[in-house]
Design a protein around this motif. Structure first.
Motif, PDB file in Angstrom:
ATOM      1  N   THR A 137     -66.413 -15.997  38.705  1.00  0.00           N
ATOM      2  CA  THR A 137     -65.103 -15.750  39.320  1.00  0.00           C
ATOM      3  C   THR A 137     -65.105 -16.117  40.795  1.00  0.00           C
ATOM      4  O   THR A 137     -64.342 -15.556  41.583  1.00  0.00           O
ATOM      5  N   TYR A 138     -65.901 -17.076  41.171  1.00  0.00           N
ATOM      6  CA  TYR A 138     -66.077 -17.398  42.592  1.00  0.00           C
ATOM      7  C   TYR A 138     -64.785 -17.847  43.280  1.00  0.00           C
ATOM      8  O   TYR A 138     -64.562 -17.528  44.443  1.00  0.00           O
ATOM      9  N   TYR A 139     -63.909 -18.577  42.592  1.00  0.00           N
ATOM     10  CA  TYR A 139     -62.655 -19.006  43.230  1.00  0.00           C
ATOM     11  C   TYR A 139     -61.770 -17.801  43.521  1.00  0.00           C
ATOM     12  O   TYR A 139     -61.134 -17.716  44.565  1.00  0.00           O
ATOM     13  N   ARG A 140     -61.736 -16.857  42.591  1.00  0.00           N
ATOM     14  CA  ARG A 140     -60.924 -15.659  42.836  1.00  0.00           C
ATOM     15  C   ARG A 140     -61.546 -14.784  43.924  1.00  0.00           C
ATOM     16  O   ARG A 140     -60.835 -14.148  44.691  1.00  0.00           O
ATOM     17  N   VAL A 141     -62.870 -14.778  43.992  1.00  0.00           N
ATOM     18  CA  VAL A 141     -63.551 -14.050  45.063  1.00  0.00           C
ATOM     19  C   VAL A 141     -63.125 -14.629  46.408  1.00  0.00           C
ATOM     20  O   VAL A 141     -62.770 -13.903  47.341  1.00  0.00           O
ATOM     21  N   GLN A 142     -63.121 -15.952  46.494  1.00  0.00           N
ATOM     22  CA  GLN A 142     -62.747 -16.617  47.745  1.00  0.00           C
ATOM     23  C   GLN A 142     -61.292 -16.292  48.115  1.00  0.00           C
ATOM     24  O   GLN A 142     -60.991 -16.000  49.275  1.00  0.00           O
ATOM     25  N   LEU A 143     -60.400 -16.339  47.125  1.00  0.00           N
ATOM     26  CA  LEU A 143     -58.997 -15.996  47.389  1.00  0.00           C
ATOM     27  C   LEU A 143     -58.850 -14.544  47.835  1.00  0.00           C
ATOM     28  O   LEU A 143     -58.063 -14.233  48.737  1.00  0.00           O
ATOM     29  N   ALA A 144     -59.591 -13.657  47.221  1.00  0.00           N
ATOM     30  CA  ALA A 144     -59.521 -12.242  47.589  1.00  0.00           C
ATOM     31  C   ALA A 144     -60.016 -12.017  49.012  1.00  0.00           C
ATOM     32  O   ALA A 144     -59.439 -11.212  49.754  1.00  0.00           O
ATOM     33  N   ILE A 145     -61.057 -12.710  49.401  1.00  0.00           N
ATOM     34  CA  ILE A 145     -61.573 -12.564  50.767  1.00  0.00           C
ATOM     35  C   ILE A 145     -60.542 -13.056  51.776  1.00  0.00           C
ATOM     36  O   ILE A 145     -60.303 -12.418  52.807  1.00  0.00           O
ATOM     37  N   LYS A 146     -59.904 -14.170  51.475  1.00  0.00           N
ATOM     38  CA  LYS A 146     -58.873 -14.679  52.385  1.00  0.00           C
ATOM     39  C   LYS A 146     -57.692 -13.701  52.460  1.00  0.00           C
ATOM     40  O   LYS A 146     -57.146 -13.446  53.529  1.00  0.00           O
ATOM     41  N   ARG A 147     -57.313 -13.141  51.315  1.00  0.00           N
ATOM     42  CA  ARG A 147     -56.226 -12.159  51.300  1.00  0.00           C
ATOM     43  C   ARG A 147     -56.619 -10.925  52.108  1.00  0.00           C
ATOM     44  O   ARG A 147     -55.823 -10.409  52.892  1.00  0.00           O
ATOM     45  N   ALA A 148     -57.848 -10.447  51.917  1.00  0.00           N
ATOM     46  CA  ALA A 148     -58.317  -9.277  52.660  1.00  0.00           C
ATOM     47  C   ALA A 148     -58.329  -9.546  54.157  1.00  0.00           C
ATOM     48  O   ALA A 148     -57.943  -8.672  54.951  1.00  0.00           O
ATOM     49  N   ALA A 149     -58.744 -10.741  54.561  1.00  0.00           N
ATOM     50  CA  ALA A 149     -58.756 -11.094  55.989  1.00  0.00           C
ATOM     51  C   ALA A 149     -57.344 -11.016  56.558  1.00  0.00           C
ATOM     52  O   ALA A 149     -57.141 -10.485  57.661  1.00  0.00           O
ATOM     53  N   LYS A 150     -56.358 -11.497  55.810  1.00  0.00           N
ATOM     54  CA  LYS A 150     -54.962 -11.426  56.276  1.00  0.00           C
ATOM     55  C   LYS A 150     -54.487  -9.980  56.348  1.00  0.00           C
ATOM     56  O   LYS A 150     -53.796  -9.596  57.284  1.00  0.00           O
ATOM     57  N   MET A 151     -54.863  -9.180  55.331  1.00  0.00           N
ATOM     58  CA  MET A 151     -54.450  -7.772  55.326  1.00  0.00           C
ATOM     59  C   MET A 151     -55.056  -7.027  56.512  1.00  0.00           C
ATOM     60  O   MET A 151     -54.366  -6.247  57.182  1.00  0.00           O
ATOM     61  N   ILE A 152     -56.315  -7.270  56.789  1.00  0.00           N
ATOM     62  CA  ILE A 152     -56.995  -6.601  57.903  1.00  0.00           C
ATOM     63  C   ILE A 152     -56.358  -7.028  59.225  1.00  0.00           C
ATOM     64  O   ILE A 152     -56.072  -6.196  60.087  1.00  0.00           O
ATOM     65  N   ALA A 153     -56.096  -8.336  59.367  1.00  0.00           N
ATOM     66  CA  ALA A 153     -55.472  -8.841  60.597  1.00  0.00           C
ATOM     67  C   ALA A 153     -54.080  -8.252  60.788  1.00  0.00           C
ATOM     68  O   ALA A 153     -53.717  -7.863  61.902  1.00  0.00           O
ATOM     69  N   SER A 154     -53.307  -8.165  59.712  1.00  0.00           N
ATOM     70  CA  SER A 154     -51.948  -7.615  59.847  1.00  0.00           C
ATOM     71  C   SER A 154     -51.990  -6.111  60.137  1.00  0.00           C
ATOM     72  O   SER A 154     -51.152  -5.604  60.871  1.00  0.00           O
ATOM     73  N   ASN A 155     -52.968  -5.405  59.600  1.00  0.00           N
ATOM     74  CA  ASN A 155     -53.114  -3.975  59.914  1.00  0.00           C
ATOM     75  C   ASN A 155     -53.469  -3.776  61.374  1.00  0.00           C
ATOM     76  O   ASN A 155     -52.980  -2.868  62.022  1.00  0.00           O
ATOM     77  N   LEU A 156     -54.349  -4.657  61.899  1.00  0.00           N
ATOM     78  CA  LEU A 156     -54.710  -4.557  63.311  1.00  0.00           C
ATOM     79  C   LEU A 156     -53.519  -4.871  64.187  1.00  0.00           C
ATOM     80  O   LEU A 156     -53.262  -4.214  65.180  1.00  0.00           O
ATOM     81  N   THR A 157     -52.757  -5.913  63.810  1.00  0.00           N
ATOM     82  CA  THR A 157     -51.573  -6.277  64.571  1.00  0.00           C
ATOM     83  C   THR A 157     -50.566  -5.138  64.533  1.00  0.00           C
ATOM     84  O   THR A 157     -49.958  -4.803  65.537  1.00  0.00           O
ATOM     85  N   GLY A 158     -50.414  -4.526  63.362  1.00  0.00           N
ATOM     86  CA  GLY A 158     -49.497  -3.398  63.229  1.00  0.00           C
ATOM     87  C   GLY A 158     -49.906  -2.243  64.117  1.00  0.00           C
ATOM     88  O   GLY A 158     -49.072  -1.601  64.743  1.00  0.00           O
ATOM     89  N   SER A 159     -51.226  -1.984  64.205  1.00  0.00           N
ATOM     90  CA  SER A 159     -51.717  -0.906  65.056  1.00  0.00           C
ATOM     91  C   SER A 159     -51.430  -1.196  66.521  1.00  0.00           C
ATOM     92  O   SER A 159     -51.034  -0.322  67.273  1.00  0.00           O
ATOM     93  N   LYS A 160     -51.606  -2.472  66.907  1.00  0.00           N
ATOM     94  CA  LYS A 160     -51.352  -2.826  68.308  1.00  0.00           C
ATOM     95  C   LYS A 160     -49.874  -2.663  68.633  1.00  0.00           C
ATOM     96  O   LYS A 160     -49.517  -2.220  69.706  1.00  0.00           O
ATOM     97  N   LYS A 161     -49.015  -3.021  67.653  1.00  0.00           N
ATOM     98  CA  LYS A 161     -47.583  -2.873  67.886  1.00  0.00           C
ATOM     99  C   LYS A 161     -47.230  -1.405  68.102  1.00  0.00           C
ATOM    100  O   LYS A 161     -46.441  -1.080  68.955  1.00  0.00           O
ATOM    101  N   GLU A 162     -47.874  -0.544  67.315  1.00  0.00           N
ATOM    102  CA  GLU A 162     -47.583   0.877  67.449  1.00  0.00           C
ATOM    103  C   GLU A 162     -48.009   1.398  68.817  1.00  0.00           C
ATOM    104  O   GLU A 162     -47.323   2.192  69.430  1.00  0.00           O
ATOM    105  N   VAL A 163     -49.123   0.872  69.301  1.00  0.00           N
ATOM    106  CA  VAL A 163     -49.637   1.328  70.586  1.00  0.00           C
ATOM    107  C   VAL A 163     -48.744   0.845  71.728  1.00  0.00           C
ATOM    108  O   VAL A 163     -48.452   1.586  72.657  1.00  0.00           O
ATOM    109  N   THR A 164     -48.273  -0.404  71.634  1.00  0.00           N
ATOM    110  CA  THR A 164     -47.500  -0.964  72.738  1.00  0.00           C
ATOM    111  C   THR A 164     -46.026  -0.587  72.690  1.00  0.00           C
ATOM    112  O   THR A 164     -45.334  -0.735  73.665  1.00  0.00           O
ATOM    113  N   ALA A 165     -45.538  -0.123  71.553  1.00  0.00           N
ATOM    114  CA  ALA A 165     -44.095   0.167  71.441  1.00  0.00           C
ATOM    115  C   ALA A 165     -43.724   1.426  72.180  1.00  0.00           C
ATOM    116  O   ALA A 165     -44.456   2.280  72.502  1.00  0.00           O
TER     117      ALA A 165
END
Length: 165
Positions: A137-165
């Motif tokens: 399932t290596y292709y799906r593993v790769q897709l999941a890692i990319k999805r997780a990276a986006k989710m983590i980045a958006s969570n961090l961005t969301g946290s920064k927005k909360e701090v600066t708002a």
């Protein structure tokens, strides 16, 4: 036998064990954690992977005596009933087939994303190459890692927005 203190997933455990005992045996048999699996027993397949001090570590070849820092297992990733982004991405991309290797895949991916938040395809393939999946399932593993990276980045961005708002 020796008195050994282990910190696993935020909890401290006092154990009386042989220091040469593989960490995997302690996690599964003494602490009843079922995330890490016994695969090859040689540190080659990755099914037993845990994170120690930020490093994906093969617990089947790690003697208890060498563990000096906190251990994170698959059970320790979710917080307050919410899955870690890597776990959620695994579900969203429907990665598991037989599921045997999923502990090693998820823990290795988590350790990589902690150090490399935006990995390239090449970095993902290189990091995951030593964590074997007999269902291929290596292709799906790769897709999941990319999805997780986006989710983590958006969570961090969301946290920064909360701090600066």
């Amino acid at each position: 036998m020796s008195n050994i203190t282990l910190k696993v997933n935020g909890k401290t455990h006092a154990l009386d064990l042989d220091p040469a005992t593989p960490l995997l045996y302690v996690l599964r048999n003494d602490l009843a954690l079922r995330g890490p699996r016994f695969g090859c027993g040689l540190g080659q397949c990755g099914a037993c992977t845990v994170i120690i001090n930020g490093v994906a570590t093969r617990s089947c070849i790690t003697p208890l005596s060498s563990v000096k820092n906190e251990i994170t297992t698959l059970e320790g990733l979710a917080k307050n009933g919410k899955l870690h982004p890597v776990q959620q991405a695994w579900i969203d991309e429907q990665v598991p087939q037989c599921g045997f290797c999923q502990n090693g895949q998820i823990m290795t991916a988590k350790a990589m994303l902690d150090k490399t938040p935006h990995p390239t395809d090449s970095q993902i393939r290189q990091t995951m190459a030593t964590t074997l999946c007999r269902c291929m399932t290596y292709y799906r593993v790769q897709l999941a890692i990319k999805r997780a990276a986006k989710m983590i980045a958006s969570n961090l961005t969301g946290s920064k927005k909360e701090v600066t708002a």
